[in-house]
Design a protein around this motif. Sequence first.
Motif, PDB file in Angstrom:
ATOM      1  N   GLY A 142       0.944  -1.086  -0.105  1.00 57.91           N
ATOM      2  CA  GLY A 142      -0.117   0.061   0.020  1.00 57.91           C
ATOM      3  C   GLY A 142       0.948   1.318   0.070  1.00 57.91           C
ATOM      4  O   GLY A 142       0.515   2.399  -0.891  1.00 57.91           O
ATOM      5  N   HIS A 143       2.092   1.006   0.845  1.00 58.05           N
ATOM      6  CA  HIS A 143       2.899   2.320   0.889  1.00 58.05           C
ATOM      7  C   HIS A 143       3.438   2.379  -0.518  1.00 58.05           C
ATOM      8  O   HIS A 143       3.782   3.556  -1.259  1.00 58.05           O
ATOM      9  N   LEU A 144       3.962   1.316  -0.883  1.00 57.67           N
ATOM     10  CA  LEU A 144       4.643   1.380  -2.430  1.00 57.67           C
ATOM     11  C   LEU A 144       3.763   1.797  -3.500  1.00 57.67           C
ATOM     12  O   LEU A 144       4.097   2.784  -4.121  1.00 57.67           O
ATOM     13  N   ASP A 145       2.405   1.700  -3.364  1.00 60.10           N
ATOM     14  CA  ASP A 145       1.722   2.021  -4.395  1.00 60.10           C
ATOM     15  C   ASP A 145       1.485   3.700  -4.422  1.00 60.10           C
ATOM     16  O   ASP A 145       1.315   4.386  -5.428  1.00 60.10           O
ATOM     17  N   GLY A 146       1.648   3.994  -3.251  1.00 59.85           N
ATOM     18  CA  GLY A 146       1.487   5.499  -2.997  1.00 59.85           C
ATOM     19  C   GLY A 146       2.684   6.445  -3.429  1.00 59.85           C
ATOM     20  O   GLY A 146       2.710   7.291  -4.281  1.00 59.85           O
ATOM     21  N   PHE A 147       3.850   5.835  -3.325  1.00 63.92           N
ATOM     22  CA  PHE A 147       5.035   6.266  -3.656  1.00 63.92           C
ATOM     23  C   PHE A 147       5.203   6.333  -5.343  1.00 63.92           C
ATOM     24  O   PHE A 147       5.560   6.986  -6.101  1.00 63.92           O
ATOM     25  N   VAL A 148       4.799   4.916  -5.793  1.00 60.90           N
ATOM     26  CA  VAL A 148       4.834   4.603  -7.312  1.00 60.90           C
ATOM     27  C   VAL A 148       3.866   5.621  -7.909  1.00 60.90           C
ATOM     28  O   VAL A 148       4.041   6.093  -8.991  1.00 60.90           O
ATOM     29  N   SER A 149       2.777   5.838  -7.415  1.00 62.14           N
ATOM     30  CA  SER A 149       1.733   6.781  -8.330  1.00 62.14           C
ATOM     31  C   SER A 149       2.559   8.257  -8.219  1.00 62.14           C
ATOM     32  O   SER A 149       2.190   8.863  -9.469  1.00 62.14           O
ATOM     33  N   ASP A 150       3.230   8.600  -6.985  1.00 60.98           N
ATOM     34  CA  ASP A 150       3.607   9.957  -7.292  1.00 60.98           C
ATOM     35  C   ASP A 150       4.784  10.118  -8.365  1.00 60.98           C
ATOM     36  O   ASP A 150       4.991  11.118  -8.967  1.00 60.98           O
ATOM     37  N   MET A 151       5.614   8.900  -8.188  1.00 60.77           N
ATOM     38  CA  MET A 151       6.621   8.834  -9.227  1.00 60.77           C
ATOM     39  C   MET A 151       6.150   8.838 -10.619  1.00 60.77           C
ATOM     40  O   MET A 151       6.605   9.648 -11.449  1.00 60.77           O
ATOM     41  N   ALA A 152       5.075   8.315 -11.143  1.00 62.38           N
ATOM     42  CA  ALA A 152       4.620   8.320 -12.259  1.00 62.38           C
ATOM     43  C   ALA A 152       4.077   9.486 -12.796  1.00 62.38           C
ATOM     44  O   ALA A 152       4.267   9.989 -13.721  1.00 62.38           O
ATOM     45  N   ILE A 153       3.218  10.363 -11.756  1.00 64.42           N
ATOM     46  CA  ILE A 153       2.733  11.589 -12.009  1.00 64.42           C
ATOM     47  C   ILE A 153       3.913  12.728 -12.191  1.00 64.42           C
ATOM     48  O   ILE A 153       3.690  13.322 -12.802  1.00 64.42           O
ATOM     49  N   LEU A 154       4.828  12.505 -11.328  1.00 59.03           N
ATOM     50  CA  LEU A 154       5.971  13.445 -11.391  1.00 59.03           C
ATOM     51  C   LEU A 154       6.627  13.332 -12.828  1.00 59.03           C
ATOM     52  O   LEU A 154       7.092  14.459 -13.440  1.00 59.03           O
ATOM     53  N   SER A 155       6.964  12.093 -13.074  1.00 57.20           N
ATOM     54  CA  SER A 155       7.756  11.678 -14.366  1.00 57.20           C
ATOM     55  C   SER A 155       7.157  12.234 -15.586  1.00 57.20           C
ATOM     56  O   SER A 155       7.475  12.646 -16.586  1.00 57.20           O
ATOM     57  N   THR A 156       5.468  12.187 -15.483  1.00 60.34           N
ATOM     58  CA  THR A 156       4.781  12.781 -16.613  1.00 60.34           C
ATOM     59  C   THR A 156       4.923  14.176 -16.804  1.00 60.34           C
ATOM     60  O   THR A 156       4.962  14.759 -17.693  1.00 60.34           O
ATOM     61  N   MET A 157       4.938  14.804 -15.558  1.00 60.63           N
ATOM     62  CA  MET A 157       4.974  16.185 -15.401  1.00 60.63           C
ATOM     63  C   MET A 157       6.269  16.618 -16.112  1.00 60.63           C
ATOM     64  O   MET A 157       6.444  17.683 -17.119  1.00 60.63           O
ATOM     65  N   TRP A 158       7.261  16.113 -15.867  1.00 56.32           N
ATOM     66  CA  TRP A 158       8.632  16.170 -16.305  1.00 56.32           C
ATOM     67  C   TRP A 158       8.822  15.912 -17.867  1.00 56.32           C
ATOM     68  O   TRP A 158       9.311  16.797 -18.637  1.00 56.32           O
ATOM     69  N   LEU A 159       8.166  14.792 -18.490  1.00 53.06           N
ATOM     70  CA  LEU A 159       7.981  14.475 -19.654  1.00 53.06           C
ATOM     71  C   LEU A 159       7.581  15.830 -20.410  1.00 53.06           C
ATOM     72  O   LEU A 159       7.843  15.776 -21.633  1.00 53.06           O
ATOM     73  N   PHE A 160       6.466  16.322 -20.089  1.00 46.88           N
ATOM     74  CA  PHE A 160       5.886  17.622 -20.610  1.00 46.88           C
ATOM     75  C   PHE A 160       6.498  18.816 -20.343  1.00 46.88           C
ATOM     76  O   PHE A 160       6.021  19.759 -20.817  1.00 46.88           O
ATOM     77  N   GLY A 161       7.630  18.793 -19.672  1.00 50.13           N
ATOM     78  CA  GLY A 161       8.232  19.907 -19.473  1.00 50.13           C
ATOM     79  C   GLY A 161       7.932  20.691 -18.252  1.00 50.13           C
ATOM     80  O   GLY A 161       8.493  21.983 -17.974  1.00 50.13           O
ATOM     81  N   GLY A 162       7.327  20.067 -17.468  1.00 43.27           N
ATOM     82  CA  GLY A 162       6.999  20.779 -16.130  1.00 43.27           C
ATOM     83  C   GLY A 162       5.838  22.145 -16.491  1.00 43.27           C
ATOM     84  O   GLY A 162       5.179  22.118 -17.496  1.00 43.27           O
ATOM     85  N   SER A 163       5.723  22.897 -15.265  1.00 45.57           N
ATOM     86  CA  SER A 163       4.720  24.017 -15.570  1.00 45.57           C
ATOM     87  C   SER A 163       5.213  25.003 -14.498  1.00 45.57           C
ATOM     88  O   SER A 163       6.298  25.173 -14.039  1.00 45.57           O
ATOM     89  N   ASP A 164       4.478  26.139 -14.582  1.00 44.64           N
ATOM     90  CA  ASP A 164       4.943  27.423 -13.767  1.00 44.64           C
ATOM     91  C   ASP A 164       4.885  27.088 -12.201  1.00 44.64           C
ATOM     92  O   ASP A 164       5.960  27.405 -11.439  1.00 44.64           O
ATOM     93  N   ASP A 165       3.986  26.206 -11.673  1.00 43.12           N
ATOM     94  CA  ASP A 165       3.798  25.984 -10.483  1.00 43.12           C
ATOM     95  C   ASP A 165       4.719  24.628 -10.167  1.00 43.12           C
ATOM     96  O   ASP A 165       5.198  24.234  -8.927  1.00 43.12           O
ATOM     97  N   TRP A 166       5.155  23.731 -11.078  1.00 40.75           N
ATOM     98  CA  TRP A 166       5.895  22.784 -10.917  1.00 40.75           C
ATOM     99  C   TRP A 166       7.066  22.716 -12.089  1.00 40.75           C
ATOM    100  O   TRP A 166       7.097  21.901 -13.136  1.00 40.75           O
ATOM    101  N   PRO A 167       8.185  23.505 -11.801  1.00 42.03           N
ATOM    102  CA  PRO A 167       9.200  23.592 -12.687  1.00 42.03           C
ATOM    103  C   PRO A 167      10.219  22.410 -12.493  1.00 42.03           C
ATOM    104  O   PRO A 167       9.908  21.520 -11.668  1.00 42.03           O
ATOM    105  N   LEU A 168      10.859  22.140 -13.582  1.00 42.77           N
ATOM    106  CA  LEU A 168      11.866  20.682 -13.681  1.00 42.77           C
ATOM    107  C   LEU A 168      12.477  20.671 -11.976  1.00 42.77           C
ATOM    108  O   LEU A 168      12.446  19.479 -11.657  1.00 42.77           O
ATOM    109  N   SER A 169      13.134  21.683 -11.571  1.00 42.45           N
ATOM    110  CA  SER A 169      13.661  21.576 -10.347  1.00 42.45           C
ATOM    111  C   SER A 169      12.689  21.204  -9.288  1.00 42.45           C
ATOM    112  O   SER A 169      13.251  20.002  -8.418  1.00 42.45           O
TER     113      SER A 169
END
Length: 191
Positions: A142-169
């Motif tokens: 259950g904990h693993l799935d929480g971390f995995v979910s955020d990794m996939a979402i953050l990676s997708t945000m990176w894939l598309f170059g980030g945003s003003d609220d979520w820059p690459l750094s």
Amino acid sequence: MIDVEMLKKTIDPSSMRVAEPIAAELKKTAKLRSFNSDRGGSALVRASALVAVFGGTERNLLVAAALRVPDLTLSHTQKTRQRGAYSTSCFAAARDDNPPPVEDRTSGWTVKQLLMDGLALRHHIDRSAAERQMDEFMPVTGHLDGFVSDMAILSTMWLFGGSDDWPLSRIEAEWDRNPTAIRNLPGYLDD
């Protein structure tokens, strides 16, 4: 289309030095015949995150190559999972290198702005003290799935170059916290 055979060979843990829970999860995923069901899609995302954490650049490049082309036969949910697994592997492979331009890595993929704004993040690491009191009742997966979910979402945000609220750094710093949390799960320490 997902290159299932390449993916299965790449996630096979026999050539990896990983703890038993990780090896068992990767073996279970490698036995799946397809990734177009809820079970298969979830296993795909989990396996990509475990390879991202424990597999090294070359293995992540191979996972990303196996998932690069969107499988248009998949349902929206499963295609989203494929994109999350692809993004996770692509991000992990590009960490120590100059990543390809956004337009090269997103070829064929789309994303909604709500995801880019970070609204889908679960922030499992930052749960309150009251939420953490329930940890002993939640299985490690259950904990693993929480971390995995955020990794996939953050990676997708990176894939598309980030945003003003979520820059690459910011994406990179938040992403780094999740593999650390996975390594700290009971039984998941590197061998």
